[in-house]
Design an enzyme around this catalytic site. Sequence first.
Site, mmCIF file in Angstrom:
data_model
loop_
_atom_site.group_PDB
_atom_site.id
_atom_site.type_symbol
_atom_site.label_atom_id
_atom_site.label_comp_id
_atom_site.label_asym_id
_atom_site.label_seq_id
_atom_site.Cartn_x
_atom_site.Cartn_y
_atom_site.Cartn_z
ATOM 1 N N SER A 144 74.369 -8.161 -74.097
ATOM 2 C CA SER A 144 74.617 -8.123 -72.655
ATOM 3 C C SER A 144 75.513 -6.928 -72.314
ATOM 4 O O SER A 144 75.625 -6.544 -71.154
ATOM 5 C CB SER A 144 75.273 -9.427 -72.185
ATOM 6 O OG SER A 144 76.373 -9.766 -73.009
ATOM 7 N N GLU A 173 69.798 -21.220 -74.085
ATOM 8 C CA GLU A 173 70.023 -20.525 -72.808
ATOM 9 C C GLU A 173 69.006 -20.950 -71.753
ATOM 10 O O GLU A 173 67.781 -20.920 -71.991
ATOM 11 C CB GLU A 173 69.954 -18.996 -73.011
ATOM 12 C CG GLU A 173 70.168 -18.229 -71.699
ATOM 13 C CD GLU A 173 70.514 -16.758 -71.875
ATOM 14 O OE1 GLU A 173 70.736 -16.307 -73.012
ATOM 15 O OE2 GLU A 173 70.574 -16.068 -70.834
HETATM 16 O O1 KIV Z 1 74.168 -11.066 -75.019
HETATM 17 C C1 KIV Z 1 74.784 -12.087 -74.664
HETATM 18 O O2 KIV Z 1 75.841 -12.012 -74.019
HETATM 19 C C2 KIV Z 1 74.217 -13.385 -75.002
HETATM 20 C C3 KIV Z 1 74.853 -14.599 -74.392
HETATM 21 C C4 KIV Z 1 74.505 -14.687 -72.968
HETATM 22 C C5 KIV Z 1 74.513 -15.830 -75.137
HETATM 23 O O3 KIV Z 1 73.294 -13.453 -75.745
#
Ligand code: KIV
Length: 283
Positions: free
Chosen positions: A52, A189
């Site tokens: 992310s 998720e």
């Molecule tokens: O990349 C991320 O932050 C994630 C979380 C949302 C679980 O995979």
Amino acid sequence: MSTHSQNAPSVTSLTIRAAKGKRKLTMLTAYDYSSATLVDECGIDMILVGDSLGMVMLGRDDTISVTMDEMIHHCRAVTRGAKQALVIADMPFMSYEPGVETAMKNAARLFQEGNARAVKLEGGHDVVPQIAALVKAGIPVVGHIGLTPQRVATLGGFKVQGKTADAALKLIEEAKALEAAGAFCIVLEAIPATIAKRITESVGVPTIGIGAGKDCDGQVLVFHDLLGLFDRFVPKFVKQYANLGEIASKAIGDYKAEVESGAFPGQEHGFAMPRNEEDKLEG
Ligand code: KIV
């Protein structure tokens, strides 16, 4: 506020696994030294260096373009700040999908160069061979099913998963397969809360939910979402515990105004020269 004692033992994949049914687990993302220090000192169990970061740190539209080098760069910074939390590195898109050999090579880099102590990868039955090989080699693995952002193109967008009985059963089977392959916990998720509860009851490893209801064994959020630092896209499952964006914006505006008006810096922010030395300059 620090809730960790100096001598508290470091969290490991074994600690996490053993916590199922005993206490709720916490996971939060972090992408740099300062945020990791903060998260670690608050006693969060697991710090996820999530891909992310492509969106919240690098301003991209999705996580697809995040590279191994970027993950390693951020992971190194996070592991300098995390003293007790278990640092988990996301394996970026195409760093494990092609097969076991690719997954081994890239997970080893996240371990050796990034100093991560576990990796997370997205997918169900298709990634079972990779998980089994990594665990056998001594690399703890977190699974991730439901909405898997790296597959956003084939999922048709950031959509809730497991909304039909068939899709829900498939998720339960996937979770069991990940556990059998050796994953020590599984991120769920954006799936209906009732299905997350069923999955949680069907596996012996902890489930960590994000948009998956309260019955998971733990929860994960993105650092910027929790603190109100990223408002380009706020999913329904996010709870903003603070609006640091607003606070930061006011502080930056105050700084600008004070520089422009001459109110900053004040005398207390500067350095004086001894009077006799200053006199020499004049004389
Ligand atoms: O990349 C991320 O932050 C994630 C979380 C949302 C679980 O995979």
